[in-house]
Write a protein that holds these residues in place. Structure first.
Motif, mmCIF file in Angstrom:
data_model
loop_
_atom_site.group_PDB
_atom_site.id
_atom_site.type_symbol
_atom_site.label_atom_id
_atom_site.label_comp_id
_atom_site.label_asym_id
_atom_site.label_seq_id
_atom_site.Cartn_x
_atom_site.Cartn_y
_atom_site.Cartn_z
ATOM 1 N N GLU A 184 24.660 27.774 48.738
ATOM 2 C CA GLU A 184 25.210 26.576 49.379
ATOM 3 C C GLU A 184 26.298 25.907 48.539
ATOM 4 N N SER A 185 26.065 25.863 47.218
ATOM 5 C CA SER A 185 27.035 25.134 46.382
ATOM 6 C C SER A 185 28.139 26.056 45.850
ATOM 7 N N LEU A 186 27.749 27.161 45.283
ATOM 8 C CA LEU A 186 28.644 28.175 44.739
ATOM 9 C C LEU A 186 29.773 27.621 43.868
ATOM 10 N N GLU A 187 29.428 27.377 42.618
ATOM 11 C CA GLU A 187 30.423 26.892 41.660
ATOM 12 C C GLU A 187 31.302 28.062 41.214
ATOM 13 N N PRO A 188 32.605 27.799 40.971
ATOM 14 C CA PRO A 188 33.501 28.879 40.542
ATOM 15 C C PRO A 188 33.003 29.585 39.284
ATOM 16 N N GLU A 189 32.396 28.812 38.333
ATOM 17 C CA GLU A 189 31.934 29.460 37.091
ATOM 18 C C GLU A 189 30.808 30.445 37.384
ATOM 19 N N SER A 190 29.921 30.091 38.326
ATOM 20 C CA SER A 190 28.820 31.009 38.641
ATOM 21 C C SER A 190 29.375 32.318 39.170
ATOM 22 N N LEU A 191 30.401 32.212 39.993
ATOM 23 C CA LEU A 191 30.989 33.408 40.569
ATOM 24 C C LEU A 191 31.592 34.275 39.447
ATOM 25 N N GLU A 192 32.318 33.631 38.554
ATOM 26 C CA GLU A 192 32.900 34.350 37.410
ATOM 27 C C GLU A 192 31.826 35.120 36.656
ATOM 28 N N ASN A 193 30.670 34.472 36.482
ATOM 29 C CA ASN A 193 29.600 35.074 35.685
ATOM 30 C C ASN A 193 28.988 36.322 36.287
ATOM 31 N N VAL A 194 29.092 36.482 37.589
ATOM 32 C CA VAL A 194 28.480 37.680 38.179
ATOM 33 C C VAL A 194 29.505 38.776 38.463
ATOM 34 N N MET A 195 30.772 38.506 38.146
ATOM 35 C CA MET A 195 31.788 39.543 38.380
ATOM 36 C C MET A 195 31.865 40.475 37.171
ATOM 37 N N VAL A 196 32.156 41.726 37.460
ATOM 38 C CA VAL A 196 32.194 42.725 36.389
ATOM 39 C C VAL A 196 33.649 43.125 36.169
ATOM 40 N N SER A 197 34.035 43.227 34.889
ATOM 41 C CA SER A 197 35.420 43.625 34.601
ATOM 42 C C SER A 197 35.513 45.135 34.468
ATOM 43 N N HIS A 198 36.506 45.707 35.126
ATOM 44 C CA HIS A 198 36.770 47.142 34.982
ATOM 45 C C HIS A 198 37.954 47.307 34.030
ATOM 46 N N SER A 199 38.012 48.464 33.367
ATOM 47 C CA SER A 199 39.069 48.656 32.355
ATOM 48 C C SER A 199 40.479 48.528 32.940
ATOM 49 N N SER A 200 40.626 48.717 34.243
ATOM 50 C CA SER A 200 41.945 48.594 34.878
ATOM 51 C C SER A 200 42.399 47.138 34.962
ATOM 52 N N GLY A 201 41.463 46.209 34.734
ATOM 53 C CA GLY A 201 41.784 44.794 34.882
ATOM 54 C C GLY A 201 41.204 44.205 36.164
ATOM 55 N N VAL A 202 40.740 45.080 37.067
ATOM 56 C CA VAL A 202 40.168 44.583 38.327
ATOM 57 C C VAL A 202 38.836 43.888 38.046
ATOM 58 N N ARG A 203 38.640 42.721 38.691
ATOM 59 C CA ARG A 203 37.357 42.024 38.575
ATOM 60 C C ARG A 203 36.547 42.375 39.824
ATOM 61 N N VAL A 204 35.344 42.879 39.615
ATOM 62 C CA VAL A 204 34.590 43.433 40.747
ATOM 63 C C VAL A 204 33.362 42.580 41.064
#
Ligand SMILES: Nc1ncnc2c1ncn2[C@@H]1O[C@H](COP(=O)(O)OP(=O)(O)OP(=O)(O)O)[C@@H](O)[C@H]1O
Ligand SMILES: [Mg+2]
Length: 413
Positions: A216-236
């Motif tokens: 319901e709230s979804l803070e931007p930092e929480s989203l950042e924390n669950v994204m995975v970085s790939h060596s190409s630079g793509v955030r997944v």
């Protein structure tokens, strides 16, 4: 069109009509202007009341909701129809959309989902009418530029499975990151997502499922924390690790995720699910561009044709959809020119078939646009990436070599 949304409710069950009326009574921008107990009464009332939105049940004794929708589309075209049904099957949904419905809610739905659908249909209809009224030539056509500082959402979609959506989405994201874009990749194939496999990411990585408690709230930092970085630079942002979790992901949540992702990325690439359900429709809706993937198979071409009809019913501008022919191979017995004349549109991009490169990359978990940029299949995807991020694309698509010929692929037409 006033600011308040005038809604007509159509359902044969009195309790449902009362319940929906009460629920919508709490919304300051929505007025329930009437309620009908069947299709015949709905058509009659809608002509008189001219509602902005009609909530339409499908199964009703006198005239079913799909027939009533067909009649309403012809007689009260400004009313946006939201279908409600206990059946969420793709066929029901497709038939409803072809009849002219704009949204589909599967019962039971939450009051949030209900009001969001009503507002969305209202807004979309409003935009459509503005587009129709817009003088041609004023600032280009279609694409309804939002305040364009936000990133672009590009969804790779196909109504059929196995046509290369994940392959294209992953390699497109990597190619765009290589061109200096800040790229997010969302695996929206929530049940059986493959993005992590193609990128060789740890299967125990965090995923979109980890944010369900904060949906319901979804803070931007929480989203950042669950994204995975790939060596190409793509955030997944990966799909949930287990299929049953997918059911907990609501379309409102996915919309919020996408809105957040576009705030701090130039490009958000979405891998999708071939099923036409509410979440998919929401993703397609919010996307700036839909890459509709097809291959040279007759069943595939037929599905894309139906999808284009649905997209038209949804009021998507023509240039929101780009047709991408994947695995283009001259030896398959169907010519590009025939496909184009069968679906009545030109193919915007072509990606060659190259099983060796594609499967080798898949098995190694290294996208081919990264490991083998010289291959034609990589070049084709890089060209697609450049066209999406607005760089010069170099050589334009070669026109189909075959002489144009009026020939239908579908013998029954
Ligand atoms: N251009 C191509 N040339 C050769 N093979 C390809 C090409 N694109 C995709 N493939 C192959 O086609 C198969 C399906 O691709 P992919 O998994 O990307 O499709 P999908 O549409 O995401 O499928 P699903 O419905 O399972 O999600 C894979 O084996 C992939 O390696
Ligand atoms: Mg896939």
């Amino acid at each position: 069109m006033s600011d308040r949304i005038r809604v007509l409710i159509v359902d044969d069950i009195p309790e449902t009509r009362d319940h929906l009326t009460k629920l919508l009574g709490f919304e300051s921008d929505i007025d329930v202007v009437g309620a009908a107990a069947g299709g015949v009464e709905a058509v009659e009332l809608a002509q008189r009341l001219e509602p902005d939105v009609v909530l339409m049940d499908i199964n009703m004794p006198d005239m079913d909701g799909i027939t009533a929708t067909e009649q309403l589309s012809a007689r009260v075209p400004k009313a946006g129809i939201v279908m409600m049904s206990v059946q969420g099957e793709a066929d029901y949904l497709r038939r409803s959309m072809l009849a002219g419905a704009r949204e589909f809610l599967v019962k039971p739905f939450s009051s949030d989902e209900l009001t969001m659908s009503i507002r969305q249909v209202f807004r979309r209809e409003h935009e459509r009418q503005q587009r129709v009224a817009e003088p041609v030539g004023a600032g280009g056509r279609g694409a309804a530029p939002l305040e364009r500082e936000a990133g672009r959402i590009v969804t790779v979609f196909s109504p059929k499975g196995g046509v290369g959506r994940t392959t294209v989405a992953v390699n497109l994201a990597v190619a765009a990151a290589g061109a200096g874009q800040r790229v997010a990749l969302l695996d929206a194939s929530f049940q059986f997502g493959d993005v992590g496999v193609l990128l060789n990411l740890n299967p125990r990585s965090k995923s979109i499922a980890d944010l369900i408690p904060e949906m319901e709230s979804l803070e931007p930092e929480s989203l950042e924390n669950v994204m995975v970085s790939h060596s190409s630079g793509v955030r997944v942002l990966l799909a949930p690790p287990s299929p049953e979790t997918a059911e907990l992901i609501t379309s409102a949540y996915v919309r919020r995720v996408l809105e957040r992702l576009r705030e701090n990325h130039d490009l958000v690439v979405v891998d999708s699910w071939p099923w036409f359900h509410e979440t998919t429709l929401n993703i397609l809706d919010i996307s700036d561009t839909i890459l509709a993937l097809l291959t040279l198979e007759i069943t595939n071409i037929k599905s894309i044709r139906l999808f284009l009809e649905v997209a038209d019913q949804l009021g998507y501008p023509d240039d929101k959809i780009k047709l991408v022919l994947n695995r283009a191979d001259a030896a398959l017995g169907i010519r590009v020119a025939d496909v184009q004349s069968s679906i009545g549109r030109k193919i915007d991009h072509t990606i060659v078939s190259d099983g060796r490169t594609v499967v080798y990359a898949l098995n190694r978990g290294v996208p081919f646009t990264l490991s083998n940029p010289e291959a034609q299949v990589s070049r084709d995807i890089m060209r697609l990436a450049r066209s999406l991020i607005g760089e010069p694309v170099g050589t334009t698509e070669a026109p189909p070599k075959q002489p144009a010929q009026r020939k239908s692929l579908f013998a029954w037409r």
